[in-house]
Design an enzyme around this catalytic site. Sequence first.
Site, mmCIF file in Angstrom:
data_model
loop_
_atom_site.group_PDB
_atom_site.id
_atom_site.type_symbol
_atom_site.label_atom_id
_atom_site.label_comp_id
_atom_site.label_asym_id
_atom_site.label_seq_id
_atom_site.Cartn_x
_atom_site.Cartn_y
_atom_site.Cartn_z
ATOM 1 N N HIS A 1 2.070 2.092 -3.177
ATOM 2 C CA HIS A 1 1.123 3.010 -3.803
ATOM 3 C C HIS A 1 1.603 4.452 -3.763
ATOM 4 C CE1 HIS A 1 -2.491 0.040 -3.161
ATOM 5 N NE2 HIS A 1 -1.498 -0.481 -3.873
ATOM 6 N N ASP B 1 0.865 -1.186 0.000
ATOM 7 C CA ASP B 1 0.000 0.000 0.000
ATOM 8 C C ASP B 1 0.897 1.230 0.000
ATOM 9 O OD1 ASP B 1 -2.246 1.851 0.512
ATOM 10 O OD2 ASP B 1 -3.342 0.056 1.069
#
Length: 397
Positions: free
Chosen positions: A244, A221
Amino acid sequence: MSLLMFLLGLVTGAIALHIDEFNVYNYGASGSGEIDDSHAFVNAWRDACKVRTQYARVIVPEGTFLLNPLMFSGPCNPQNIHFKVLGTIISTGSPKSWNGRDPSQWIAFKDVTGLNVYGSGVVDGQGMGWWDQSCRDHPKLEGCTKLAPTIIKFISCKEGTLSNINIVNSPQTHVLIFYSKGFNVDNVTIQSPERSPNTDGIHIHSSQFVNITNSIIGTGDDCISIGDYTSNMDIANIECGPGHGISIGSLGKNKEVAMVENIRVHDSTLKGTTNGARIKTWQGGQGNIRHVTFENIVFDAVNNPIIIDQNYCDVRGTCKEEKTGVKINDVVYENLNGTSSSEIAINLNCSKFVHCSGIIMENITLVSIQEGNPVTANCTNAEGTEVGVNPGSCFKK
């Protein structure tokens, strides 16, 4: 200086530098990795916290220490309390171990001033058991979990540090800094597999004057995510990827009021991430994101190098359009370059009701990872200026 004064200075210095040490082995820890050592850690912390000296140190020596969920609470008597990790700390890796416990937490420090967590050791969340039952990846699994433990939480801690340590395989977020002030993270390595669900590297929420520097973060993430009511942050010399990207948000969910300001991200590299410099807010929110700077950043095969999404939705296209939104203004992008793995290298997707404003872009060069392929810039409901930007032009003339 007289001899007496010199000797008094030496004595005073020695007293000032005296550190009481509390080794978990002395409290019965086995260090085998097979026996629960939680009790030893709790007792070592208790004594270090209550000792009436200026400095205290809990030592986790070489060995492997199995811990169940623990809370190390203050306030403590020492001006500085050190938590030195030389060995490996592991969790059980079994979600069943959390039955009847807070599923969001493994190791937490709360209400501690002058806390320093550091060392050459490893803290391993052994998250595979949680990943295998996550609702994100297994939505049809009966009893799937949406909430999993964070490896280390710092809650209401002031003037603390986290440094020179390896944090791996968290069930969910690796490090959370929450309601804290004056906290520095430096030279940490955080790693989990690219497909591991919701494993943010470092998440900051409701905290001020936080610095994150000289660290390597690769997760499933955001490498670093900045939550609500956070201000005066400096993020520098980060190697991010996979993951991310470095994100502000998401903010404003359920019409909440957001306030994030004075954030600087600079001198960092993002490699193979899904996003680069990202700001994301939900429709319907309120408040402000302002005074944000992204500068001296290199993107290497990043899917969305520069992105603002003011219409964020967990399932794209299913969220109702709202007439309010978190106001985004005074955002600077300067000296950014590298390669994009998507056609749209700059994407400012702002609300038609609450425009993004005061956006400044200077000295930006983004090209396709595929030599010869064009990249584009898309700015919707965004207002600002640009100088020396490729691709351009983004703002309407």
